[in-house]
Design a protein around this motif. Sequence first.
Motif: not given
Length: 298
Positions: A199-206
């Motif tokens: 459900d998370l908006n995952i940051k680039k690189g993570q």
Amino acid sequence: MNWNAQIKNYQSYLKIERGLSKNTIDNYSFDIERLCLFLEQNAIEVSPIKISEETIQQFIYSVSKEVNPHSQARIISGLKSFFSYLIFEDYRQDNPMELIETPKTGRKLPDTLSVEEIDALIAAIDLSSNEGERNRAMLETLYGCGLRVSELVSLKISDLFFDEGFIKITGKGSKQRFVPVSELTQKYIVLYQNYKRTDLNIKKGQEDTLFLNRRGSQLTRAMIFTIIKDLAAKIELKKSISPHTFRHSFATHLLENGADLRSIQLMLGHESITTTEIYVHLDRRFLTEVMNAFHPRK
């Protein structure tokens, strides 16, 4: 040559030649700066090349009134390293710390949690909150695998080898080890992965980081500390605990249930078994049980 110039040169040596971290270098430097402050306060004008053992003894004596033996031992160790560096660079012929004894500090047994206390902490997690499943999975992994908090927050999805029953851990000095992971811990990780992390908006690189904060970034060690402190307050636990307490408890419970030190050493990722001996906590009840069970003249 003055103290400031030598301290800067020493810092460069620690960074470039020894590859030490900024925090470690800062700690080494602080010990020397404390000596400089003592010299200034006592109007002693002497360079690092000429300072004598007697002057340093006076400094150590003054410090001993202010700090505990552990801190005193650290200061002495830091100064020994500094003067060894001066000898290495041919600034001095002798080490004024050579005959200064380090105080005996003994070994402080770490605090541990009982299995019941760990169960109570995990049971206190609010699973209805957005972070509940994540927090349960994290604490199960922290305790169930005996991880350092830095190892927990940097754990990758690509480090999970559940079919084989292991997770790959990158520990101190980027050294890797494989740690067994129980089916229970696997279950909670999978629940978090499949039902909350998606459900998370995952940051680039993570994308490969397993445990994320609500903004989709890697958690900090401080955040893990806060989560545990809040849970301890919630169940009114009187012990002072931290993420490392779970690691101590992992080692203690394994030992009490019959695991050998060598196996625990491998799981904790210690180079020396002496370090493992410090981490495990043996209470008198357990020692009595061992004596009664195994001594030939019980």
